[in-house]
Design a protein around this motif. Structure first.
Motif: not given
Length: 121
Positions: A13-14, A77-84
């Protein structure tokens, strides 16, 4: 020479912002892209941007990642990061100026950075 920075560890989410500095050359006029590769996986194109600021994104990051470029730096810019999204991220550049994105990709990738690690937990 392309040098990536900005990777790190973040919770799901970060957000993170990756940068790719073109040492000794400008980014103006060049189609550039971000790729990523997770352990045991094939390298995957993430996003690309050409000299007209036309962009292309993989379906897996569309709506969450934004690619941009100024005269010396490519950014992601990476938002709403997921484990994948966990992977080594690489920037790459076409070696010939003024070529557009075709079929979602730059025409060729002549220059590559060493990569920056992104870990999402």
């Amino acid at each position: 020479q392309l040098v990536e920075s900005g990777g790190g560890s973040v919770q799901a989410g970060g957000s993170l912002r990756l940068s790719c500095a073109a040492s000794g050359r400008t980014t103006t006029g060049y189609c550039m892209a971000w790729f990523r590769q997770a352990p045991g996986e094939e390298r995957e194109a993430v996003a690309a941007i050409d000299f007209e600021a036309t962009t292309s994104y993989s379906d897996s990051v569309k709506g969450r990642f934004t690619i941009s470029k100024d005269s010396n730096t490519l950014s992601l810019h990476m938002n709403s990061l997921k484990p994948e999204d966990t992977a080594m991220y690489y920037c790459a550049s076409d070696g010939t100026r003024w070529r557009k994105i075709t079929n979602g990709s730059c025409s060729a990738y002549s220059f590559w950075g060493q990569g920056t690690q992104v870990t999402v937990s």
